[in-house]
Enzyme design. Structure first.
Site, short mmCIF file in Angstrom:
data_model
loop_
_atom_site.label_atom_id
_atom_site.label_comp_id
_atom_site.label_asym_id
_atom_site.label_seq_id
_atom_site.Cartn_x
_atom_site.Cartn_y
_atom_site.Cartn_z
N ASN A 7 0.80 11.88 -1.34
CA ASN A 7 0.73 10.40 -2.09
C ASN A 7 1.92 10.58 -3.22
O ASN A 7 1.74 10.96 -4.28
CB ASN A 7 -0.37 10.49 -2.30
CG ASN A 7 -0.67 8.80 -3.49
OD1 ASN A 7 0.99 8.10 -2.94
ND2 ASN A 7 -1.51 8.85 -3.35
N ARG A 91 1.24 9.42 2.88
CA ARG A 91 0.89 8.18 2.47
C ARG A 91 2.30 7.41 2.09
O ARG A 91 2.88 7.75 1.29
CB ARG A 91 -0.23 7.78 1.27
CG ARG A 91 -0.28 6.77 0.76
CD ARG A 91 -0.92 6.63 -1.17
NE ARG A 91 -0.98 5.05 -0.74
CZ ARG A 91 -0.88 4.45 -2.01
NH1 ARG A 91 -0.23 5.24 -3.27
NH2 ARG A 91 -1.37 3.20 -2.98
N HIS A 180 -3.69 -0.92 -0.09
CA HIS A 180 -4.87 -0.95 0.08
C HIS A 180 -5.62 -0.72 1.81
O HIS A 180 -6.73 -0.56 1.68
CB HIS A 180 -6.13 -1.43 -0.94
CG HIS A 180 -5.71 -1.48 -2.44
ND1 HIS A 180 -6.01 -2.39 -3.21
CD2 HIS A 180 -5.00 -0.12 -3.08
CE1 HIS A 180 -5.97 -2.48 -4.39
NE2 HIS A 180 -5.19 -0.80 -4.31
N ARG A 241 -2.11 -6.10 -14.19
CA ARG A 241 -1.33 -6.93 -13.32
C ARG A 241 -2.12 -8.60 -13.27
O ARG A 241 -2.91 -8.58 -13.54
CB ARG A 241 -1.28 -6.84 -11.69
CG ARG A 241 -0.13 -5.90 -11.70
CD ARG A 241 -0.42 -5.49 -10.04
NE ARG A 241 -0.65 -4.03 -9.64
CZ ARG A 241 -1.13 -3.18 -8.78
NH1 ARG A 241 -1.53 -3.22 -7.60
NH2 ARG A 241 -2.02 -2.11 -9.48
N GLU A 387 -9.12 7.25 0.81
CA GLU A 387 -8.04 7.53 1.62
C GLU A 387 -7.48 8.89 1.70
O GLU A 387 -6.86 8.90 2.88
CB GLU A 387 -7.33 6.96 0.05
CG GLU A 387 -7.48 5.01 0.03
CD GLU A 387 -6.72 4.86 -0.79
OE1 GLU A 387 -7.99 5.06 -2.38
OE2 GLU A 387 -5.71 3.91 -1.09
#
Ligand code: ADP
Length: 400
Positions: A7, A91, A180, A241, A387
């Protein structure tokens, strides 16, 4: 079969080497500050613990070289030769409209990832670098791309078209993509198993609540709506965010504070969310601590976050004919797995729908469990996401 999961972030790289026979982790690690002064590799194996390497690493290729040599190191490695790595799962953040599932990487796939750089300028370039480096370092291993956006490609147009001139979608592919996806898919599969249903029959609302957060409506095991959009900025307020705000605020801020569009972009991505509201931290644990000590803005930040989660869940209930059609609401990721107060407060805000949490069952961290009371209209579940394992499983399937 051993699968290496990679990743690559803009200046970081996470990896896990998984033995798929028993899904055990042979080694995992994190490379930080790639291309910045102070690069560091934190490599861990279950038997030998953590080994830290501090060495300048100018790019992801250099980082992956060190990762490979760590994996085969006599002292702190996990395997004796790189030939023991059968496949690599990467990923990849943005697959645009090109990918609805994971794929073995060939030239065409590389071109498509490159084509989607516009949609994820910070993420797709390091992903490409990681793939190129692994191809060179592990020429015999099969490479597979697993996209953050792929799970959401089943959304109907009613949920992905923005109310902009339609030509902007046709010309520039401006639409909701969602992120996600690997996590939402993983918890969907786990929830189906826990609830004793086939994946293609399960209806859920999955809440991935971490530093970045998104909520997905899942019908028949497929994503039909999700809170993140063209980019991971939309939806819930997050660590730093904004999530949804009135788009007019951007010009307003530029005018009032005499800021450039890049400066406003920095504010809405890095200085907002619960950090911006609380002024304390982007880390929810710090905010919870401050709130407990009476910090009003920290309390407000948590309240706004929890309300936003509840409102997204409530809006996704409209995707189903009856409340009894929904098999579960799932909480996952850093907060969803660990923060019982957040889960309890969200459940309380959903009580108008007959949703009820069981306080004793909810007193849990990092475990799969049903946390609602028996008379809750919809079961609530907490499921730790994984994940890396999801990426490894897809990679194994496609590498065979
Ligand atoms: P990322 O999006 O970086 O993968 P994570 O899913 O790891 O993020 O979530 C990180 C967030 O989860 C942090 O804000 C952290 O404070 C929060 N978190 C982790 N454990 C707890 C806990 N026990 N209580 C409250 N928040 C927690």
């Amino acid at each position: 079969m051993n699968i290496l999961v990679i990743n690559c972030g803009s200046s970081s790289l996470k990896y896990q080497l998984i033995n798929m026979k028993d899904e055990s982790i042979l080694a995992k690690g994190l490379v930080e500050r790639i291309g910045i002064e102070g690069s560091v590799v934190k490599h861990k194996t279950p038997q030998k613990g953590e080994h830290i390497i501090k060495e300048p690493l100018k790019d992801h290729k250099a980082a992956l070289k060190i990762v490979m040599s760590s994996l085969v190191d006599k002292e702190y490695g996990a395997i004796s030769s790189l030939d023991e790595i059968d496949a690599v799962g990467h990923r990849v953040v943005h697959g645009g409209e090109d990918f609805a599932q994971s794929v073995p990487i060939d030239e065409k796939v590389m071109e498509a990832i490159d084509r989607n750089i516009d949609l994820a300028p910070l993420h797709n370039p390091p992903n490409i670098m990681g793939i190129e480096a692994c191809k060179n370092l592990l020429p015999k291993a099969k490479q597979v791309a697993v996209f953050d956006t792929a799970f959401h490609q089943t959304m109907p147009s009613v949920n992905y078209i923005y109310a902009l001139p339609y030509e902007e979608y046709e010309k520039h592919k401006i639409r909701r993509y969602g992120f996600h996806g690997t996590s939402h898919k993983y918890v969907t599969e786990r929830a189906a198993s826990i609830l004793g249903k086939n994946v293609d029959e399960v209806n859920l609302i999955t809440c991935h609540l971490g530093n970045g957060s998104s909520i997905t409506a899942v019908k028949g095991g497929k994503s039909i709506d999700t809170s993140m959009g063209l980019t991971p900025l939309e939806g819930l307020p997050m660590g730093t965010r904004t999530g949804n705000i009135d788009p007019a605020i951007i010009k307003f801020l530029m005018d009032k504070e005499n800021l450039s569009i890049d400066e406003v972009n920095e504010i809405i991505n890095k200085k907002s969310g619960v950090l911006g509201i609380s002024g304390v931290s982007s880390d929810f644990r710090d905010i919870e601590n401050a709130a407990e000590k009476g910090n009003e803005r920290a309390k407000l930040a948590l309240d706004i976050f929890e309300s936003s989660v509840a409102k997204f869940v409530a809006s996704y209930l409209t995707e189903f004919d009856n409340i009894s059609d929904i098999d579960g609401i799932v909480f996952t990721a850093g907060l969803g797995e660990n923060a019982k107060t957040t889960r309890a407060n969200v459940a309380k805000k959903l009580s108008v729908f007959g949703i009820k949490i069981d306080e004793n069952a909810n007193d849990v961290r990092g475990k799969e469990r049903i946390i609602s009371s028996e008379d809750s209209t919809i079961p609530l579940l907490t499921i730790p996401t994984n994940e890396e394992l999801m990426i490894a499983k897809d990679t194994m399937r496609l590498a065979k």
